[in-house]
Every structure is written in structure tokens, then in C-alpha cells.
Design a protein around this motif. Structure first.
Motif, short mmCIF file in Angstrom:
data_model
loop_
_atom_site.label_atom_id
_atom_site.label_comp_id
_atom_site.label_asym_id
_atom_site.label_seq_id
_atom_site.Cartn_x
_atom_site.Cartn_y
_atom_site.Cartn_z
N GLU A 131 0.80 -1.23 0.00
CA GLU A 131 0.00 0.00 0.00
C GLU A 131 0.83 1.27 0.00
OE1 GLU A 131 -2.30 -0.55 3.51
OE2 GLU A 131 -3.77 -1.87 2.55
N LEU A 132 2.08 1.21 0.48
CA LEU A 132 2.88 2.43 0.67
C LEU A 132 3.76 2.72 -0.54
CD1 LEU A 132 4.06 2.07 4.37
CD2 LEU A 132 2.19 3.48 3.48
N THR A 133 3.73 3.96 -1.00
CA THR A 133 4.65 4.40 -2.04
C THR A 133 6.06 4.42 -1.50
OG1 THR A 133 2.93 5.77 -3.03
CG2 THR A 133 5.21 6.27 -3.63
N ASP A 134 6.97 3.76 -2.19
CA ASP A 134 8.38 3.67 -1.77
C ASP A 134 8.51 3.03 -0.39
OD1 ASP A 134 11.08 3.94 -2.35
OD2 ASP A 134 11.23 5.87 -1.32
N ALA A 135 7.49 2.29 0.04
CA ALA A 135 7.49 1.60 1.34
C ALA A 135 7.87 2.55 2.47
CB ALA A 135 8.44 0.40 1.29
N ALA A 136 7.32 3.78 2.45
CA ALA A 136 7.67 4.78 3.46
C ALA A 136 6.44 5.54 3.91
CB ALA A 136 8.71 5.75 2.90
N THR A 137 6.41 5.84 5.21
CA THR A 137 5.38 6.71 5.78
C THR A 137 5.85 7.11 7.18
OG1 THR A 137 3.01 6.98 6.20
CG2 THR A 137 3.98 4.87 6.83
N ASP A 138 5.05 7.91 7.89
CA ASP A 138 5.46 8.37 9.22
C ASP A 138 5.33 7.24 10.24
OD1 ASP A 138 2.64 8.74 10.64
OD2 ASP A 138 2.47 9.58 8.62
N LEU A 190 13.08 -3.58 10.88
CA LEU A 190 13.26 -3.64 9.44
C LEU A 190 13.06 -2.28 8.77
CD1 LEU A 190 11.34 -6.95 8.64
CD2 LEU A 190 13.81 -6.64 8.92
N LEU A 191 12.77 -1.26 9.59
CA LEU A 191 12.56 0.09 9.08
C LEU A 191 13.74 0.98 9.43
CD1 LEU A 191 8.85 0.53 10.27
CD2 LEU A 191 9.67 -0.46 8.11
N ASP A 215 13.85 -0.88 5.13
CA ASP A 215 15.26 -1.11 4.84
C ASP A 215 15.35 -2.41 4.05
OD1 ASP A 215 17.98 -1.91 4.96
OD2 ASP A 215 18.29 -0.60 6.70
N ARG A 216 15.52 -2.29 2.75
CA ARG A 216 15.49 -3.48 1.89
C ARG A 216 16.64 -4.43 2.19
NH1 ARG A 216 12.08 -2.49 -2.93
NH2 ARG A 216 11.03 -0.52 -2.52
N VAL A 217 17.77 -3.90 2.62
CA VAL A 217 18.90 -4.77 2.95
C VAL A 217 18.57 -5.62 4.17
CG1 VAL A 217 21.31 -4.82 3.72
CG2 VAL A 217 20.60 -3.20 1.95
N LYS A 218 17.98 -5.00 5.20
CA LYS A 218 17.60 -5.76 6.40
C LYS A 218 16.52 -6.78 6.08
CE LYS A 218 18.81 -2.22 9.81
NZ LYS A 218 18.28 -1.29 10.85
N LEU A 219 15.55 -6.37 5.26
CA LEU A 219 14.49 -7.31 4.88
C LEU A 219 15.07 -8.49 4.12
CD1 LEU A 219 11.50 -8.08 4.64
CD2 LEU A 219 11.44 -6.78 2.50
N ALA A 220 15.94 -8.20 3.14
CA ALA A 220 16.54 -9.28 2.35
C ALA A 220 17.32 -10.23 3.24
CB ALA A 220 17.45 -8.68 1.27
N PHE A 240 14.97 -14.43 -5.76
CA PHE A 240 14.88 -13.00 -5.98
C PHE A 240 13.78 -12.40 -5.12
CE2 PHE A 240 16.70 -14.89 -9.72
CZ PHE A 240 17.71 -14.02 -10.09
N LEU A 241 13.91 -11.10 -4.83
CA LEU A 241 12.92 -10.38 -4.03
C LEU A 241 12.46 -9.16 -4.80
CD1 LEU A 241 11.44 -9.98 -1.29
CD2 LEU A 241 13.44 -8.70 -0.52
N CYS A 242 11.15 -8.89 -4.73
CA CYS A 242 10.58 -7.70 -5.37
C CYS A 242 9.52 -7.12 -4.45
CB CYS A 242 9.96 -8.08 -6.72
SG CYS A 242 9.15 -6.71 -7.57
N VAL A 243 9.63 -5.79 -4.17
CA VAL A 243 8.63 -5.07 -3.37
C VAL A 243 8.10 -3.95 -4.26
CG1 VAL A 243 8.16 -3.86 -1.21
CG2 VAL A 243 9.92 -5.63 -1.27
N PRO A 244 7.09 -4.23 -5.09
CA PRO A 244 6.69 -3.28 -6.14
C PRO A 244 5.90 -2.07 -5.66
CG PRO A 244 5.33 -5.24 -6.24
CD PRO A 244 6.39 -5.51 -5.21
#
Length: 359
Positions: A12-19, A37-38, A97-102, A140-144
């Protein structure tokens, strides 16, 4: 604990970011486990979400007063939702944090060959699942995000790879149907992380063994190992390493290879080391025998530069042949000081004994 809210939020989040306030609201009871993971973006939100869609002045605008107080104010007239009193921590923008998630996902799937640095791409490799030495499949990982396009281009590099592949996405709804169909036709298995993982204080865990989740990929690898096109002569376990192998020449054209408690017999043709033209062993077989006669050590440099260059090419060819035959990625014959030294044990004692008896 189920992680459905986390994966749904990534969709749901654009660029996986919010407050921070919104993250806490979305993750609920999972905040303490999943917030590591953030990471902070260093910026502050200019607005905060509303409980329901409002008018032109929705969402609520952040107002910071001189006394340090912070309020989120609904600009609609009449107000569609109540104003909020906030603190600075509430409006710090956090991004996945995509590195931590990966890393967390790779640990849960017990992946090998995890890259030290991840590619900055929409779709990136986070490791590989090794089934046995030299045979596995890349993961592979994808978070679209909330509006994934229907452009197949970000996936073309994995579609071009041979053999089975696994693509992980947050939810079963992360990718448009058109993209999912093309990936399926390219024989790329797609798994939704919301269906695969649970979360605890120890991190993510698989809901089922990897062999069950990816049964089709494991079956495909087994089939590949049985085909004539496979160069593997012995499908060793995924954790096999060269020091566990012993090579023993029992005749000029017979090699016994032992691994753990099993021994198999190989002749030059079985290892791809026999010439199709004259039926004689290739130079790599003779070179392997030379290592056996010298106890696994040969000098890197010879007296003649041309002979040294030839010698080095033979070593490289032998390393390639052994990797291809046994599937262990590590160089079987590294350089130590001024010598090439085999990581495996290699012996020609039986050849010496036979010649002594003949004399």
C-alpha cells in the motif's frame, strides 16, 4: 505470529515509506518485532493520514507551533476528522530497509551465496537455495508498491536465466495479473511472503519446510540432475567441500573418488577428460595425475615462461573440469605461496606400488 499486516502495508505504501505513527497503526501488535526492518529517512512528514477519505484538504496537514507543539489539522469545512496532538517522533518518516528485509528473508529460507551488497534494482537476488552441490536455484525479491506497472522489463534478466528460479513478493496481490502470467510462462515460481513466513522474537520462520513450499522446483532440479546434459558426475550434498574428497589413482586410467563413507570409480570419459578424436585421456587427466604423483603440490612457475603459461592454463582447465564434475563452487586448486595445492586429498600410491611390483 502472522505477518499479514506488514506485507499488506508494503503493497500500500509508495516507496514503502510513511510516518512512524502510521507504521505503528498498520503493524499493530507486530510493531516491536517488525520495526527493526525500518530505517529513518531523516525527513518529517508534512501530513498524516485520515481515517476516511475527505475533501480537497485531506489528509490532515502538519502544523508545528513556535512553542514546539505539533498538530495535525483537518482543513475540510466542515471537518471530516478530528485534529491530532503529536510529538516529533510521530512524524519521522520511516522507510523499509530493503537490505535488512533481504537478510531476514534469506535467513528464514536458509539461503546460500547471499550477496554482500544488494543490487539497486526493482528485482534483486538475495541468495540461492542449494539442493546439492552445484545444483540449486536463485532466489529474488521484489517489493513493487501500490501501483506496480505492467512493464515486464524489470523481470527480463531473471526470465533469461536457465533453470528453475524463485521470486518472492509481499502478497499474492503484489504483481498485476499480466506480469504474474508472463512469469509463470517463463517457469518462474512466485511465492507470497505473507503465506510463507511467520514472525517471532527470533525473526522470520517458514510456515512449512522449503522442500514443501518449493516442491516443484526441487522436482525440476532432480530431473535436471538425471538428464544427459548435466555435467555432474556425483550430486554431492549442498554443504560438501573439497577437503572431504579423496582422489586415488588405482590405475593409469582409473580414479577412485571417496566422499565421506562412499567411494566411486571414474575413468577419463566419465569426467569429460577423454578425447573424442583418439580415445586417449586429455591433458587435464594427465595433469591431475601429476598432482597425485607429487602429493597434491606443483610449482606455479617453471623455468621457461612459455611452459609456465601452458602450465597455468592446464591448472585453470583442471579446476573448471573438477568444479563442473562435482559441483563445488570453491576453487579446488588454489595458489599457496609459490605452489598450486589441491584442497582435496590426491594420491598415486597404487600407481607407484604397481610399478614397483612389476620391476
Amino acid at each position: 505470529m502472522k505477518t499479514t499486516k506488514f506485507w499488506k502495508t508494503l503493497d500500500e505504501l509508495t516507496d514503502a515509506a510513511t510516518d512512524r505513527r502510521e507504521w505503528r497503526a498498520q503493524l499493530g501488535d507486530g510493531w516491536d518485532r517488525l520495526s527493526p526492518l525500518l530505517t529513518s529517512t531523516g525527513s518529517l512528514a508534512m501530513s498524516v493520514s485520515c481515517p476516511s477519505p475527505g475533501g480537497e484538504d485531506c489528509p490532515r496537514r502538519i502544523v508545528r507551533h513556535d512553542d514546539g507543539s505539533i498538530r495535525a489539522i483537518c482543513g475540510d469545512r466542515p471537518k471530516a476528522c478530528r485534529d491530532l496532538d503529536l510529538v516529533k517522533d510521530d512524524i519521522v518518516v520511516l522507510r523499509l530497509d530493503r537490505v535488512k528485509l533481504a537478510s531476514a528473508v534469506a535467513r528464514a529460507f536458509q539461503l546460500a551465496n547471499v550477496p554482500k551488497r544488494l543490487e539497486k534494482a526493482d528485482v534483486f537476488q538475495i541468495g540461492s537455495q542449494n539442493v546439492f552441490a552445484g545444483r540449486g536455484f536463485p532466489v529474488f525479491l521484489c517489493v513493487p508498491g501500490p501501483q506496480p506497472g505492467e512493464n515486464i522489463k524489470p523481470f527480463q534478466h531473471i526470465m533469461a536465466l536457465p533453470g528453475p528460479k524463485l521470486l518472492l513478493v509481499p502478497t499474492a496481490r503484489s504483481l498485476p495479473a499480466s506480469i504474474a502470467d508472463q512469469l509463470d510462462r517463463a517457469r518462474i515460481m512466485t511465492l507470497a511472503l505473507e503465506d510463507c513466513l511467520t514472525s517471532s522474537d527470533r525473526g522470520f520462520q517458514l510456515v512449512q519446510p522449503i522442500e514443501t513450499l518449493c516442491a516443484d522446483l526441487f522436482a525440476e532440479l532432480d530431473a535436471l540432475a538425471d538428464t544427459e546434459s548435466s555435467n555432474l558426475v556425483w550430486p554431492l550434498p549442498a554443504d560438501a567441500c573439497w577437503p572431504e574428497l579423496t582422489f586415488r589413482f588405482v590405475a593409469d586410467e582409473v580414479l577412485n573418488v571417496s566422499f565421506r563413507s562412499e567411494t566411486r570409480r571414474f575413468e577419463p570419459d566419465a569426467l569429460g577428460m577423454k578425447s573424442a578424436k583418439n580415445g586417449r585421456p586429455k591433458a587435464v587427466w594427465t595433469y591431475l595425475k601429476a598432482f597425485a604423483l607429487k602429493g597434491g603440490r606443483l610449482a606455479v612457475h617453471l623455468g621457461d615462461p612459455k611452459e609456465t603459461s601452458k602450465h597455468q592454463k592446464q591448472k585453470q582447465a583442471l579446476s573448471r573440469s573438477l568444479r563442473s564434475a562435482f559441483g563445488i563452487a570453491e576453487d579446488p586448486i588454489p595458489t599457496e605461496g609459490k605452489e598450486y595445492v589441491t584442497r582435496f586429498v590426491v594420491s598415486a600410491d597404487d600407481l607407484r606400488q604397481g610399478k614397483k611390483d612389476q620391476r
